[in-house]
Design a protein around this motif. Structure first.
Motif, mmCIF file in Angstrom:
data_model
loop_
_atom_site.group_PDB
_atom_site.id
_atom_site.type_symbol
_atom_site.label_atom_id
_atom_site.label_comp_id
_atom_site.label_asym_id
_atom_site.label_seq_id
_atom_site.Cartn_x
_atom_site.Cartn_y
_atom_site.Cartn_z
ATOM 1 N N SER A 1 -10.279 -15.462 26.270
ATOM 2 C CA SER A 1 -10.928 -14.162 26.429
ATOM 3 C C SER A 1 -11.509 -13.640 25.122
ATOM 4 O O SER A 1 -11.836 -12.458 25.029
ATOM 5 N N GLY B 1 -10.863 -10.251 29.231
ATOM 6 C CA GLY B 1 -9.426 -10.295 29.477
ATOM 7 C C GLY B 1 -9.007 -10.001 30.901
ATOM 8 O O GLY B 1 -8.258 -10.771 31.522
ATOM 9 N N GLY B 2 -9.466 -8.868 31.455
ATOM 10 C CA GLY B 2 -9.077 -8.506 32.813
ATOM 11 C C GLY B 2 -9.555 -9.506 33.837
ATOM 12 O O GLY B 2 -8.831 -9.836 34.792
ATOM 13 N N ARG C 1 -7.465 -12.721 33.552
ATOM 14 C CA ARG C 1 -6.156 -12.516 34.176
ATOM 15 C C ARG C 1 -6.275 -12.626 35.695
ATOM 16 O O ARG C 1 -5.434 -13.256 36.355
ATOM 17 N N THR D 1 -5.356 -15.481 25.282
ATOM 18 C CA THR D 1 -5.716 -14.154 25.782
ATOM 19 C C THR D 1 -4.671 -13.156 25.296
ATOM 20 O O THR D 1 -3.736 -13.509 24.571
ATOM 21 N N ASP D 2 -4.815 -11.906 25.700
ATOM 22 C CA ASP D 2 -3.917 -10.835 25.311
ATOM 23 C C ASP D 2 -2.482 -11.150 25.754
ATOM 24 O O ASP D 2 -2.250 -11.569 26.888
ATOM 25 N N SER E 1 -0.114 -9.247 26.595
ATOM 26 C CA SER E 1 0.342 -8.484 27.763
ATOM 27 C C SER E 1 -0.141 -9.120 29.060
ATOM 28 O O SER E 1 0.552 -9.064 30.086
ATOM 29 N N ASP E 2 -1.310 -9.762 29.043
ATOM 30 C CA ASP E 2 -1.797 -10.452 30.238
ATOM 31 C C ASP E 2 -0.988 -11.722 30.497
ATOM 32 O O ASP E 2 -0.689 -12.061 31.652
ATOM 33 N N ASN F 1 -8.713 -4.528 27.963
ATOM 34 C CA ASN F 1 -7.309 -4.721 27.630
ATOM 35 C C ASN F 1 -6.926 -4.035 26.329
ATOM 36 O O ASN F 1 -5.833 -3.490 26.196
ATOM 37 N N ALA G 1 2.409 -4.488 30.409
ATOM 38 C CA ALA G 1 2.176 -5.226 31.656
ATOM 39 C C ALA G 1 2.750 -4.485 32.857
ATOM 40 O O ALA G 1 2.081 -4.355 33.892
ATOM 41 N N ARG H 1 0.850 -0.989 33.598
ATOM 42 C CA ARG H 1 -0.614 -1.032 33.536
ATOM 43 C C ARG H 1 -1.281 -0.100 34.553
ATOM 44 O O ARG H 1 -2.099 0.753 34.195
#
Length: 348
Positions: A35, A69-70, A73, A92-93, A95-96, A179, A333, A336
């Motif tokens: 991402s 990112g979104g 995911r 990627t992030d 949290s993802d 994100n 996470a 969210r």
């Protein structure tokens, strides 16, 4: 579910087309979901391919598949539910990565990372734990237009953003589509809310909402508004501001006195990959001075090591790594959806 499978198949078809281009016989191929961006990833891919051949005597071709990112995911979530994960490596992030593992336990494989024991690696990174290994830090700072904001007006703290003078003049990412917007959101509501108290906590966003900030689906868009003087200030990633300043825009950034949190980019290996041996080599290379130099070249992210040479920033800034808080990726996470709804309510 019927409408989701074609989305997965579309990705499979795209990857199939991507991997049928000419590749030398005997060259191994791995698929990288990432991402960052199509340009930011180039030094990383090129650097790893060269490193792999140099150290193993074999060739590998890294096929990069990019989504924001979104979106990435969502793609991986659909693939996991369809039991058709295509990636061998994921960047990627964090949290993802955490959210995907929570939704589909066992999605990512544990990875042996001897490089984490290196004393040159930031202590926050070594102690992060969880799924995936942090391989890049993007601290969120206050960006400002140097032509519109005088030296005396430059905010020195997060609390300074609540001054009436900034009404209609602040920009930030929308947490539903960006994100990175969850990084300052966590830091300002949870971390500083507990460490300092008012004006931090959700009341910070309530007060900010009264100033009518502008939100956007990407931080690049917010930075563009600051570059052009349509906005005076932006809550943005450090690397984004550095790149804008390097391009000649009249912008600079402040690392606020309360500190900051960073978007932690993680590298993880799907458990279904047939090339986990390459994945482990990739992860350990990403933690090495060579890998971190490639990450820095592509992204301007703050290296996770203290022995990686970096260019002086194009503006004066006291970027104190000891005051970068380790984001609670599990909280981000799990909360969210709730946080997106609350963000909407507080900002009106």
């Amino acid at each position: 579910m019927r409408r989701r499978v074609p989305a997965v198949l579309a990705v499979v078809i795209a990857l199939a087309a991507m991997t049928t281009s000419c590749t030398a016989p005997g060259t191994r191929q791995v698929v990288l979901y990432q991402s960052l961006s199509p340009t930011e990833i180039v030094p990383i891919v090129d650097g790893f391919e060269e490193y792999y051949e140099r150290t193993t005597g074999e060739r590998v071709r890294v096929r990069s598949f990019h989504q924001a990112g979104g979106d990435l995911r969502a793609t991986m979530g659909l693939e996991a539910r369809a039991e058709s994960v295509q990636a061998d490596i994921v960047i990627t992030d964090i949290s993802d990565v955490t959210a995907l593992e929570t939704e589909s336990p066992g999605l990512f494989a544990p990875v042996d990372v001897p490089a984490l024991a290196d004393d040159a690696i930031n202590e926050t990174v070594r102690e992060a734990g969880g799924v995936g290994v942090i391989s890049g830090l993007q601290p969120y700072v206050i960006s400002y237009n140097t032509r519109r904001v005088s030296p005396e007006e430059v905010p020195q703290s997060w609390a300074d953003l609540l001054d009436d003078r900034w009404q209609f003049r602040i920009g930030m990412g929308d947490p539903e589509t960006t994100n990175g917007a969850h990084v300052p959101l966590w830091f300002l509501t949870q971390y500083l809310g507990e460490e300092i108290g008012p004006p931090f906590g959700w009341e910070f966003y309530n007060r900010l909402g009264q100033l009518r900030p502008r939100t956007a689906g990407s931080h690049d868009a917010i930075q563009a508004y600051v570059n052009q003087g349509e906005l005076d200030l932006g809550v943005l990633g450090y690397g984004t501001v550095v790149s804008a300043a390097d391009d000649g825009n009249p912008v600079a950034a402040v690392f606020p006195e309360e500190g900051a949190a960073a978007l932690a980019t993680a590298t993880a290996i799907p458990a279904t990959s047939d090339d986990r041996d390459i994945g482990e080599i990739f992860v350990n290379w990403m933690m090495s001075p060579e890998g971190q130099a490639a990450m820095y070249e592509g992204t301007n992210y703050v290296p996770i090591r203290d022995d990686v040479p970096t260019d002086p920033p194009p503006f004066p800034i006291d970027l104190d790594l000891d005051r970068i808080a380790a984001i609670d990726s599990v909280w981000v996470a799990e909360q969210r959806v709730t946080n997106i709804d609350r963000f909407r309510r507080e900002l009106g």
